[in-house]
Write a protein that holds these residues in place. Structure first.
Motif, mmCIF file in Angstrom:
data_model
loop_
_atom_site.group_PDB
_atom_site.id
_atom_site.type_symbol
_atom_site.label_atom_id
_atom_site.label_comp_id
_atom_site.label_asym_id
_atom_site.label_seq_id
_atom_site.Cartn_x
_atom_site.Cartn_y
_atom_site.Cartn_z
ATOM 1 N N VAL A 90 0.847 -1.206 0.000
ATOM 2 C CA VAL A 90 0.000 0.000 0.000
ATOM 3 C C VAL A 90 0.885 1.259 0.000
ATOM 4 C CG1 VAL A 90 -1.587 1.354 1.435
ATOM 5 C CG2 VAL A 90 -2.082 -1.044 0.946
ATOM 6 N N LEU A 91 1.904 1.275 0.837
ATOM 7 C CA LEU A 91 2.795 2.452 0.892
ATOM 8 C C LEU A 91 3.526 2.619 -0.444
ATOM 9 C CD1 LEU A 91 4.237 2.078 4.513
ATOM 10 C CD2 LEU A 91 2.493 3.692 3.738
ATOM 11 N N GLU A 92 3.973 1.501 -0.999
ATOM 12 C CA GLU A 92 4.700 1.557 -2.269
ATOM 13 C C GLU A 92 3.771 2.036 -3.399
ATOM 14 O OE1 GLU A 92 7.758 1.384 -2.050
ATOM 15 O OE2 GLU A 92 8.384 1.275 -4.143
ATOM 16 N N ALA A 93 2.526 1.583 -3.366
ATOM 17 C CA ALA A 93 1.557 2.012 -4.394
ATOM 18 C C ALA A 93 1.344 3.526 -4.311
ATOM 19 C CB ALA A 93 0.235 1.278 -4.198
ATOM 20 N N LEU A 94 1.199 4.061 -3.095
ATOM 21 C CA LEU A 94 0.998 5.511 -2.940
ATOM 22 C C LEU A 94 2.245 6.261 -3.433
ATOM 23 C CD1 LEU A 94 -0.693 5.514 0.594
ATOM 24 C CD2 LEU A 94 -1.802 6.175 -1.558
ATOM 25 N N ARG A 95 3.426 5.729 -3.106
ATOM 26 C CA ARG A 95 4.681 6.376 -3.564
ATOM 27 C C ARG A 95 4.759 6.378 -5.083
ATOM 28 N NH1 ARG A 95 7.313 2.977 0.410
ATOM 29 N NH2 ARG A 95 7.276 4.138 2.357
ATOM 30 N N HIS A 96 4.163 5.372 -5.721
ATOM 31 C CA HIS A 96 4.166 5.325 -7.195
ATOM 32 C C HIS A 96 2.997 6.114 -7.781
ATOM 33 C CE1 HIS A 96 7.305 2.273 -6.952
ATOM 34 N NE2 HIS A 96 7.461 2.460 -8.253
ATOM 35 N N GLY A 97 2.311 6.880 -6.945
ATOM 36 C CA GLY A 97 1.259 7.767 -7.462
ATOM 37 C C GLY A 97 -0.067 7.079 -7.727
ATOM 38 N N LYS A 98 -0.258 5.884 -7.151
ATOM 39 C CA LYS A 98 -1.536 5.184 -7.381
ATOM 40 C C LYS A 98 -2.528 5.544 -6.280
ATOM 41 C CE LYS A 98 0.936 2.644 -10.260
ATOM 42 N NZ LYS A 98 1.141 3.205 -11.598
ATOM 43 N N HIS A 99 -3.810 5.557 -6.627
ATOM 44 C CA HIS A 99 -4.850 5.571 -5.598
ATOM 45 C C HIS A 99 -4.965 4.142 -5.079
ATOM 46 C CE1 HIS A 99 -5.880 9.567 -6.900
ATOM 47 N NE2 HIS A 99 -5.990 9.134 -8.138
ATOM 48 N N VAL A 100 -5.508 4.001 -3.861
ATOM 49 C CA VAL A 100 -5.574 2.654 -3.270
ATOM 50 C C VAL A 100 -6.990 2.368 -2.771
ATOM 51 C CG1 VAL A 100 -4.772 1.206 -1.341
ATOM 52 C CG2 VAL A 100 -3.137 2.663 -2.573
ATOM 53 N N VAL A 101 -7.458 1.167 -3.072
ATOM 54 C CA VAL A 101 -8.688 0.651 -2.457
ATOM 55 C C VAL A 101 -8.275 -0.564 -1.628
ATOM 56 C CG1 VAL A 101 -10.928 -0.440 -2.866
ATOM 57 C CG2 VAL A 101 -10.147 1.414 -4.365
ATOM 58 N N THR A 102 -8.724 -0.628 -0.388
ATOM 59 C CA THR A 102 -8.381 -1.780 0.440
ATOM 60 C C THR A 102 -9.550 -2.177 1.328
ATOM 61 O OG1 THR A 102 -6.830 -2.640 2.099
ATOM 62 C CG2 THR A 102 -7.314 -0.294 2.236
ATOM 63 N N ASP A 113 -2.211 5.947 10.584
ATOM 64 C CA ASP A 113 -1.543 7.259 10.557
ATOM 65 C C ASP A 113 -0.544 7.318 9.408
ATOM 66 O OD1 ASP A 113 -2.962 7.695 12.789
ATOM 67 O OD2 ASP A 113 -1.257 7.725 14.180
ATOM 68 N N GLU A 114 0.233 6.233 9.285
ATOM 69 C CA GLU A 114 1.259 6.192 8.237
ATOM 70 C C GLU A 114 0.611 6.172 6.839
ATOM 71 O OE1 GLU A 114 3.414 2.511 8.452
ATOM 72 O OE2 GLU A 114 5.229 3.382 7.573
ATOM 73 N N VAL A 115 -0.426 5.354 6.687
ATOM 74 C CA VAL A 115 -1.051 5.181 5.372
ATOM 75 C C VAL A 115 -1.808 6.456 4.958
ATOM 76 C CG1 VAL A 115 -2.848 3.893 4.155
ATOM 77 C CG2 VAL A 115 -1.208 2.664 5.580
ATOM 78 N N PHE A 116 -2.635 6.991 5.868
ATOM 79 C CA PHE A 116 -3.396 8.202 5.520
ATOM 80 C C PHE A 116 -2.445 9.395 5.355
ATOM 81 C CE2 PHE A 116 -6.896 5.822 7.765
ATOM 82 C CZ PHE A 116 -7.666 5.626 6.639
ATOM 83 N N GLY A 117 -1.401 9.445 6.197
ATOM 84 C CA GLY A 117 -0.420 10.530 6.103
ATOM 85 C C GLY A 117 0.255 10.552 4.738
ATOM 86 N N LEU A 118 0.663 9.382 4.277
ATOM 87 C CA LEU A 118 1.337 9.326 2.968
ATOM 88 C C LEU A 118 0.352 9.663 1.839
ATOM 89 C CD1 LEU A 118 4.008 8.767 1.527
ATOM 90 C CD2 LEU A 118 3.317 6.373 1.302
ATOM 91 N N ALA A 119 -0.894 9.200 1.987
ATOM 92 C CA ALA A 119 -1.900 9.506 0.960
ATOM 93 C C ALA A 119 -2.057 11.026 0.810
ATOM 94 C CB ALA A 119 -3.234 8.859 1.313
ATOM 95 N N VAL A 120 -2.074 11.745 1.939
ATOM 96 C CA VAL A 120 -2.213 13.208 1.886
ATOM 97 C C VAL A 120 -0.977 13.820 1.224
ATOM 98 C CG1 VAL A 120 -2.310 15.318 3.281
ATOM 99 C CG2 VAL A 120 -3.754 13.379 3.870
#
Ligand SMILES: NC(=O)c1ccc[n+]([C@@H]2O[C@H](COP(=O)([O-])OP(=O)(O)OC[C@H]3O[C@@H](n4cnc5c(N)ncnc54)[C@H](OP(=O)(O)O)[C@@H]3O)[C@@H](O)[C@H]2O)c1
Length: 431
Positions: A90-102, A113-120
């Motif tokens: 999930v973190l790697e997908a966000l770093r590659h500019g992807k939206h994520v559904v989980t 916190d980590e996942v939503f923080g990186l998404a922002v």
């Protein structure tokens, strides 16, 4: 026609459903939703999934990171589960500019916190309707339909396995272990049922609900969590005699002094709407300051309900891309405050207490003396009769008391010479 290029990770129970529905209803969704959901790449570590689902060559891979790195893909659906690999992907997908559904509640509860923080920071959407209540659109309701409200409380049944087990214990008089075996035979419980029966899965979901209902972060470990493995069939029967049913509830309440957040077996009056949610069904009862009580009821797990929520998330992403992401960022940024969670010892509740006592005169007096000394008053009492000197159950219901006092009193009562075995303490809600 909007177009969404999708990478799907994990073809287990839910991933298989998502793959099959996106293929089968591709044209229908184009026509009715105005979105073309195109499955560009799909990954699972089990190679046999390719043949089982007849996935074309070039679409299937065993390497999730190959999917994440594909520049054509807009959105990654993570359906691997657990927190180890899922967190990385999930973190790697966000770093590659992807939206994520989980659908991964454990990941969002423990690493939210980590996942939503990186998404922002990466200005990407993370959608997770399927993580709470399966097919029930409760996250969407909190974020859209109920925005005018301050949410005051959540009372929810959000673990279908436990609810199924308690239903069998209530309706068929089964012991916990027998009901658990039935749940496993029906596919409602895993071989290792710990996450479900010890309340952890429900606590994961409650952590997510609290974040979006009360607008702030909670530490997962601050959520008090008790499961149903210590509930005995006699407790179910005694509760019934007093006019109650036992349910595993995930509860959160807001107050000026902080929030309460707990998962616990609970006595509910039989007429309470949640006392009548049976089998593997889920229900979430929210109280908003404007709307009052709102109930969401439905299937909280399973392939088709969960797929329904995932496709709703995909549609949301397609509709916001690329122009309307700012709304999403405002919402996620607003959820960064840390919420103060009250310690369980400070809560006020009514209680069901069950003791096994030696049947002789003066027992009730001894116990009520300890309770009285801790400001706990009894509202109802039943002692089952046998012949003198035998061990009998004694059940007491209390008026509102402080948890701290109840725990102290139970510790002292356990030392009385008339007590045998472990006592049972269950909180009462709903009246
Ligand atoms: N099942 C439900 O009713 C339900 C409902 C709501 C939400 N969810 C959530 O949905 C998620 C998926 O649940 P599920 O029941 O579909 O799980 P599942 O049946 O265990 O499927 C997960 C799949 O991912 C595969 N996998 C493991 N590691 C991988 C990797 N590194 N790369 C690619 N694939 C990998 C697994 O293979 P192996 O089997 O070999 O490990 C398995 O095929 C979980 O987060 C779960 O909590 C499930």
């Amino acid at each position: 026609m909007r177009k969404l290029n999708i990478g799907l990770l994990g073809l287990g129970q839910i991933g298989t459903g998502v793959y099959s529905v996106l293929r089968a209803k591709h044209k229908l969704y184009q026509k009715e939703l105005g979105v073309s959901f195109d499955l560009v790449k799909v990954a699972d570590v089990r190679k046999e999934r390719q043949r089982a689902l007849r996935i074309p060559a070039g679409v299937f891979t065993t390497d999730a990171f190959e999917v994440i790195r594909d520049p054509k893909i807009d959105v990654i659906i993570e359906l691997i589960g657990g927190t180890r690999v899922a967190r990385k992907v999930v973190l790697e997908a966000l770093r590659h500019g992807k939206h994520v559904v989980t659908a991964n509640k454990a990941l969002l509860a423990e690493f939210g916190d980590e996942v939503f923080g990186l998404a922002v920071r990466r200005r990407r959407m993370i959608a997770f309707e399927a993580s709470v209540g399966g097919g029930i659109p409760v996250i969407k309701a909190l974020r859209e339909g109920l925005v005018a409200n301050r949410i005051e409380s959540i009372h929810s049944i959000i673990n279908g396995t436990s609810n199924y087990i308690l239903t069998r214990m209530t309706q068929d008089g089964l012991d916990f272990q027998v009901a658990l075996k039935q749940a496993q035979a029906k596919g409602y419980a895993e071989a290792d049922p710990t996450l479900d029966v010890e309340g952890i899965d429900a606590a994961h979901k409650l952590a997510i609900l609290v974040r979006f209902a009360f607008g702030g972060k909670v530490r997962f470990k601050d959520i008090h969590c008790e499961g149903i493995s210590e509930i005995r069939s006699e407790d179910i029967a005694f509760a019934e005699e007093f006019g109650y049913r036992i349910k595993l509830l995930a509860i959160a309440k807001a107050s000026a002094a902080g929030i309460e957040a707990r998962v616990q077996p609970t006595l509910l009056p039989k007429a309470h709407i949640l006392a009548n949610v049976n089998e593997a069904f889920n229900a979430v009862l929210l109280r908003g300051d404007e709307v009052g009580d709102v109930l969401f009821y439905g299937r909280g797990a399973g392939q088709r309900p969960t797929t329904s929520a995932i496709i709703s998330d995909l549609t949301d992403i397609a509709k916001r891309m690329p122009g309307r992401l700012e709304d999403e960022m405002i919402l996620l940024r607003g959820l960064r405050a840390r919420l103060k969670v009250k310690n369980i010892s400070s809560i006020l509740s009514r209680y069901y207490l069950r003791f096994h006592v030696i049947d002789r005169p003066g027992v009730l007096a001894k116990i009520s003396r300890v309770l009285g000394a801790h400001s706990i008053s009894i509202s109802d009492c039943v002692q089952k009769e046998t012949s003198a000197g035998k061990i009998v159950p004694l059940i007491l219901l209390t008026h509102h008391a402080h948890e701290r006092d109840v725990r102290d009193a139970i510790r002292l009562i356990a030392r009385l010479d008339v007590i045998r075995g472990k006592s049972q303490v269950i909180r009462i809600e709903g009246n």
